[in-house]
Design a protein around this motif. Sequence first.
Motif, mmCIF file in Angstrom:
data_model
loop_
_atom_site.group_PDB
_atom_site.id
_atom_site.type_symbol
_atom_site.label_atom_id
_atom_site.label_comp_id
_atom_site.label_asym_id
_atom_site.label_seq_id
_atom_site.Cartn_x
_atom_site.Cartn_y
_atom_site.Cartn_z
ATOM 1 N N LEU A 1 0.401 -1.271 -0.186
ATOM 2 C CA LEU A 1 -0.126 -0.156 -0.112
ATOM 3 C C LEU A 1 0.838 1.263 0.096
ATOM 4 C CD1 LEU A 1 -2.853 -0.659 2.438
ATOM 5 C CD2 LEU A 1 -2.788 -0.873 -0.015
ATOM 6 N N MET A 2 2.100 1.041 0.566
ATOM 7 C CA MET A 2 2.824 2.538 0.805
ATOM 8 C C MET A 2 3.336 2.282 -0.480
ATOM 9 S SD MET A 2 1.982 3.779 4.145
ATOM 10 C CE MET A 2 3.528 4.974 3.118
ATOM 11 N N SER A 3 4.270 1.356 -1.233
ATOM 12 C CA SER A 3 4.267 1.380 -2.583
ATOM 13 C C SER A 3 3.450 2.130 -2.909
ATOM 14 C CB SER A 3 5.496 -0.056 -2.930
ATOM 15 O OG SER A 3 5.125 -0.074 -4.290
ATOM 16 N N ARG A 4 1.738 1.843 -3.507
ATOM 17 C CA ARG A 4 1.542 2.371 -3.879
ATOM 18 C C ARG A 4 0.611 3.553 -4.250
ATOM 19 N NH1 ARG A 4 -4.335 -0.917 -4.376
ATOM 20 N NH2 ARG A 4 -4.520 0.273 -5.471
ATOM 21 N N TRP A 5 0.668 4.104 -3.025
ATOM 22 C CA TRP A 5 0.822 5.541 -2.056
ATOM 23 C C TRP A 5 2.366 6.286 -2.905
ATOM 24 C CZ3 TRP A 5 1.622 8.542 2.814
ATOM 25 C CH2 TRP A 5 0.624 9.388 2.986
ATOM 26 N N MET A 6 2.934 5.957 -2.500
ATOM 27 C CA MET A 6 4.214 6.060 -3.404
ATOM 28 C C MET A 6 4.025 6.946 -4.687
ATOM 29 S SD MET A 6 5.704 7.497 -0.706
ATOM 30 C CE MET A 6 8.221 7.435 -0.612
ATOM 31 N N LYS A 7 3.748 5.246 -5.791
ATOM 32 C CA LYS A 7 3.857 5.945 -7.047
ATOM 33 C C LYS A 7 2.797 6.428 -7.422
ATOM 34 C CE LYS A 7 5.977 1.588 -7.985
ATOM 35 N NZ LYS A 7 5.499 -0.331 -8.541
ATOM 36 N N LEU A 8 1.645 6.611 -6.855
ATOM 37 C CA LEU A 8 0.702 7.738 -6.998
ATOM 38 C C LEU A 8 0.896 9.373 -7.021
ATOM 39 C CD1 LEU A 8 -2.551 6.107 -5.135
ATOM 40 C CD2 LEU A 8 -2.063 6.658 -8.247
ATOM 41 N N ILE A 9 1.961 9.437 -6.006
ATOM 42 C CA ILE A 9 2.642 10.610 -5.364
ATOM 43 C C ILE A 9 2.891 11.230 -6.216
ATOM 44 C CG2 ILE A 9 3.641 12.249 -3.528
ATOM 45 C CD1 ILE A 9 2.005 10.368 -1.657
ATOM 46 N N TYR A 10 4.309 10.655 -6.764
ATOM 47 C CA TYR A 10 5.477 10.635 -8.188
ATOM 48 C C TYR A 10 5.058 11.049 -8.737
ATOM 49 C CZ TYR A 10 9.422 8.518 -5.356
ATOM 50 O OH TYR A 10 9.889 7.915 -4.266
ATOM 51 N N LYS A 11 3.249 9.842 -9.270
ATOM 52 C CA LYS A 11 2.839 10.219 -11.045
ATOM 53 C C LYS A 11 2.754 11.472 -11.088
ATOM 54 C CE LYS A 11 -1.032 8.172 -13.766
ATOM 55 N NZ LYS A 11 -1.748 7.130 -13.965
ATOM 56 N N SER A 12 1.877 12.136 -9.352
ATOM 57 C CA SER A 12 0.817 13.757 -9.799
ATOM 58 C C SER A 12 2.120 14.901 -9.877
ATOM 59 C CB SER A 12 0.452 13.144 -8.267
ATOM 60 O OG SER A 12 -0.166 15.018 -7.828
ATOM 61 N N TYR A 13 3.426 14.043 -8.823
ATOM 62 C CA TYR A 13 5.046 15.210 -9.075
ATOM 63 C C TYR A 13 5.145 15.247 -10.459
ATOM 64 C CZ TYR A 13 9.327 17.268 -8.634
ATOM 65 O OH TYR A 13 9.778 17.773 -9.333
ATOM 66 N N PHE A 14 4.834 14.377 -11.138
ATOM 67 C CA PHE A 14 5.727 14.460 -12.949
ATOM 68 C C PHE A 14 4.369 14.686 -13.809
ATOM 69 C CE2 PHE A 14 8.375 10.785 -11.372
ATOM 70 C CZ PHE A 14 9.530 11.679 -11.784
ATOM 71 N N LEU A 15 3.248 14.928 -13.104
ATOM 72 C CA LEU A 15 2.061 15.697 -13.714
ATOM 73 C C LEU A 15 1.868 16.748 -13.957
ATOM 74 C CD1 LEU A 15 -0.857 12.817 -13.827
ATOM 75 C CD2 LEU A 15 0.929 13.636 -15.331
ATOM 76 N N ARG A 16 2.767 16.962 -12.573
ATOM 77 C CA ARG A 16 1.992 19.200 -12.139
ATOM 78 C C ARG A 16 4.064 19.040 -13.056
ATOM 79 N NH1 ARG A 16 0.321 19.658 -6.231
ATOM 80 N NH2 ARG A 16 -1.774 18.855 -6.507
#
Length: 153
Positions: free
Chosen positions: A19-34
Amino acid sequence: MENNNDRQIAESIEQLFRLMSRWMKLIYKSYFLRKGNVDITPNQYRVLFALKNYGPSKMSEFGEYVHTSCGSLTVMVDRLVEKGFVERFYLPEDRRLVMVKITPRGEKILEEFREGFLNLLMENINHLNADETKNLCKAIDELTAFVKDKFIG
């Protein structure tokens, strides 16, 4: 003999890691999109972060720090060298040893990426109410202390 409770705890920890890995990936993805055109990947961030914390390292040993095979690490370091974030060098006393270290430019991109990542984490946390925030802080503190005390030393 395996204790059933031990198995449940192990499975719960495994689930937490996923779950932590998935959350981190979602945050990374959000960072890259922004950010749009970001000059660093999450894996490159991990390498830069480790170099900043461990200091200059032998390539042969550094792979162990970041849990990456020599082949994958070589490709990643090549890309970081091309971007000017990492530098390879040799020890005068043994020119066979390839060393790697983070450059000032690498430290700058590392800090920019880290700040963006932490800001997104804070945005996520800001959605929690006061009780959820308090409970999360308590759980993190307890888990951190437990792992340090029992497993890390």
